[in-house]
Design a protein around this motif. Sequence first.
Motif, PDB file in Angstrom:
ATOM      1  N   ASP A  96       0.862  -1.190   0.000  1.00 22.36           N
ATOM      2  CA  ASP A  96       0.000   0.000   0.000  1.00 22.36           C
ATOM      3  C   ASP A  96       0.898   1.239   0.000  1.00 22.36           C
ATOM      4  OD1 ASP A  96      -2.419  -1.367   0.028  1.00 22.36           O
ATOM      5  OD2 ASP A  96      -2.615  -1.296   2.206  1.00 22.36           O
ATOM      6  N   ALA A  97       0.291   2.405   0.032  1.00 19.07           N
ATOM      7  CA  ALA A  97       1.067   3.650   0.056  1.00 19.07           C
ATOM      8  C   ALA A  97       0.326   4.712   0.855  1.00 19.07           C
ATOM      9  CB  ALA A  97       1.306   4.152  -1.371  1.00 19.07           C
ATOM     10  N   LEU A  98       1.097   5.646   1.372  1.00 21.30           N
ATOM     11  CA  LEU A  98       0.505   6.821   2.012  1.00 21.30           C
ATOM     12  C   LEU A  98      -0.195   7.649   0.945  1.00 21.30           C
ATOM     13  CD1 LEU A  98       3.509   7.882   4.257  1.00 21.30           C
ATOM     14  CD2 LEU A  98       1.455   6.623   4.944  1.00 21.30           C
ATOM     15  N   ARG A  99      -1.208   8.394   1.335  1.00 24.91           N
ATOM     16  CA  ARG A  99      -1.934   9.235   0.387  1.00 24.91           C
ATOM     17  C   ARG A  99      -1.179  10.554   0.212  1.00 24.91           C
ATOM     18  NH1 ARG A  99      -7.782  11.486   1.364  1.00 24.91           N
ATOM     19  NH2 ARG A  99      -7.851  12.923  -0.378  1.00 24.91           N
ATOM     20  N   ALA A 100      -0.652  10.758  -0.980  1.00 24.29           N
ATOM     21  CA  ALA A 100       0.143  11.950  -1.278  1.00 24.29           C
ATOM     22  C   ALA A 100      -0.728  13.200  -1.311  1.00 24.29           C
ATOM     23  CB  ALA A 100       0.847  11.780  -2.614  1.00 24.29           C
ATOM     24  N   VAL A 101      -0.131  14.301  -0.889  1.00 20.78           N
ATOM     25  CA  VAL A 101      -0.752  15.617  -0.956  1.00 20.78           C
ATOM     26  C   VAL A 101       0.160  16.469  -1.828  1.00 20.78           C
ATOM     27  CG1 VAL A 101      -1.433  17.665   0.363  1.00 20.78           C
ATOM     28  CG2 VAL A 101      -1.792  15.377   1.330  1.00 20.78           C
ATOM     29  N   PRO A 102      -0.364  17.059  -2.898  1.00 14.88           N
ATOM     30  CA  PRO A 102       0.500  17.848  -3.784  1.00 14.88           C
ATOM     31  C   PRO A 102       0.957  19.151  -3.117  1.00 14.88           C
ATOM     32  CG  PRO A 102      -1.787  18.008  -4.494  1.00 14.88           C
ATOM     33  CD  PRO A 102      -1.754  17.025  -3.357  1.00 14.88           C
ATOM     34  N   VAL A 103       2.273  19.351  -3.126  1.00 14.77           N
ATOM     35  CA  VAL A 103       2.859  20.587  -2.599  1.00 14.77           C
ATOM     36  C   VAL A 103       3.952  21.048  -3.552  1.00 14.77           C
ATOM     37  CG1 VAL A 103       2.361  20.089  -0.166  1.00 14.77           C
ATOM     38  CG2 VAL A 103       4.536  19.360  -1.141  1.00 14.77           C
ATOM     39  N   ARG A 104       4.309  22.308  -3.420  1.00 16.68           N
ATOM     40  CA  ARG A 104       5.427  22.852  -4.188  1.00 16.68           C
ATOM     41  C   ARG A 104       6.144  23.878  -3.315  1.00 16.68           C
ATOM     42  NH1 ARG A 104       0.931  25.690  -5.922  1.00 16.68           N
ATOM     43  NH2 ARG A 104       1.202  27.930  -6.249  1.00 16.68           N
ATOM     44  N   VAL A 105       7.403  24.103  -3.645  1.00 17.40           N
ATOM     45  CA  VAL A 105       8.200  25.103  -2.935  1.00 17.40           C
ATOM     46  C   VAL A 105       8.387  26.293  -3.856  1.00 17.40           C
ATOM     47  CG1 VAL A 105      10.416  25.589  -1.829  1.00 17.40           C
ATOM     48  CG2 VAL A 105       9.376  23.317  -1.585  1.00 17.40           C
ATOM     49  N   GLU A 106       8.055  27.460  -3.330  1.00 19.12           N
ATOM     50  CA  GLU A 106       8.147  28.695  -4.118  1.00 19.12           C
ATOM     51  C   GLU A 106       8.543  29.835  -3.190  1.00 19.12           C
ATOM     52  OE1 GLU A 106       4.548  30.666  -6.198  1.00 19.12           O
ATOM     53  OE2 GLU A 106       4.953  28.804  -7.299  1.00 19.12           O
ATOM     54  N   ASP A 107       9.596  30.540  -3.528  1.00 22.28           N
ATOM     55  CA  ASP A 107      10.052  31.700  -2.746  1.00 22.28           C
ATOM     56  C   ASP A 107      10.198  31.386  -1.258  1.00 22.28           C
ATOM     57  OD1 ASP A 107      10.016  33.307  -5.068  1.00 22.28           O
ATOM     58  OD2 ASP A 107       7.876  33.713  -4.807  1.00 22.28           O
ATOM     59  N   GLY A 108      10.764  30.207  -0.936  1.00 24.83           N
ATOM     60  CA  GLY A 108      10.988  29.847   0.456  1.00 24.83           C
ATOM     61  C   GLY A 108       9.749  29.430   1.215  1.00 24.83           C
ATOM     62  N   ARG A 109       8.661  29.203   0.490  1.00 21.95           N
ATOM     63  CA  ARG A 109       7.411  28.791   1.137  1.00 21.95           C
ATOM     64  C   ARG A 109       6.969  27.446   0.581  1.00 21.95           C
ATOM     65  NH1 ARG A 109       3.033  32.833  -0.133  1.00 21.95           N
ATOM     66  NH2 ARG A 109       3.793  32.464  -2.233  1.00 21.95           N
ATOM     67  N   VAL A 110       6.381  26.601   1.447  1.00 21.54           N
ATOM     68  CA  VAL A 110       5.793  25.339   1.003  1.00 21.54           C
ATOM     69  C   VAL A 110       4.314  25.611   0.788  1.00 21.54           C
ATOM     70  CG1 VAL A 110       5.378  22.917   1.568  1.00 21.54           C
ATOM     71  CG2 VAL A 110       7.461  24.048   2.402  1.00 21.54           C
ATOM     72  N   LEU A 111       3.885  25.421  -0.469  1.00 24.46           N
ATOM     73  CA  LEU A 111       2.516  25.755  -0.872  1.00 24.46           C
ATOM     74  C   LEU A 111       1.725  24.498  -1.196  1.00 24.46           C
ATOM     75  CD1 LEU A 111       3.379  28.702  -3.259  1.00 24.46           C
ATOM     76  CD2 LEU A 111       2.750  28.845  -0.842  1.00 24.46           C
ATOM     77  N   LEU A 112       0.460  24.504  -0.884  1.00 20.01           N
ATOM     78  CA  LEU A 112      -0.443  23.420  -1.236  1.00 20.01           C
ATOM     79  C   LEU A 112      -0.733  23.485  -2.725  1.00 20.01           C
ATOM     80  CD1 LEU A 112      -2.230  21.132  -0.070  1.00 20.01           C
ATOM     81  CD2 LEU A 112      -4.025  22.841   0.235  1.00 20.01           C
ATOM     82  N   GLY A 113      -0.690  22.330  -3.381  1.00 18.13           N
ATOM     83  CA  GLY A 113      -1.094  22.257  -4.783  1.00 18.13           C
ATOM     84  C   GLY A 113       0.023  22.227  -5.766  1.00 18.13           C
TER      85      GLY A 113
END
Length: 113
Positions: A96-113
């Motif tokens: 099985d696997a953990l349910r991934a949550v999409p995130v991205r790093v932008e300008d030193g911030r971790v953003l959802l999506g």
Amino acid sequence: MSVPSAVELARLDALSDPGFLLVEAVVEGDAEPVILYREGAQVRAWLNVCPHAGRPLDWAPGQFLKSRDGHLVCAAHGAAFELQGGNCVSGPCKGDALRAVPVRVEDGRVLLG
């Protein structure tokens, strides 16, 4: 038409490198605990829910176990998850696997999506 603003989950410098941080995020309309894992400039995220029994993976709020071979370990039943994709490599939910949550790093911030 306005573009929705990005939701900041954390500042990148708030995460140890490598390290975990537990945050709260609205995922598909529900407030959920989300594990952020930082490795250098990259951050991955998963719901804090073990696929074996639906329990949180942390042994204490926001405190996660990492094995010597670099796996996230569920504190309840010992399932081990690799940190690239969240796949369970040993324990009661192997395959099985953990349910991934999409995130991205932008300008030193971790953003959802």
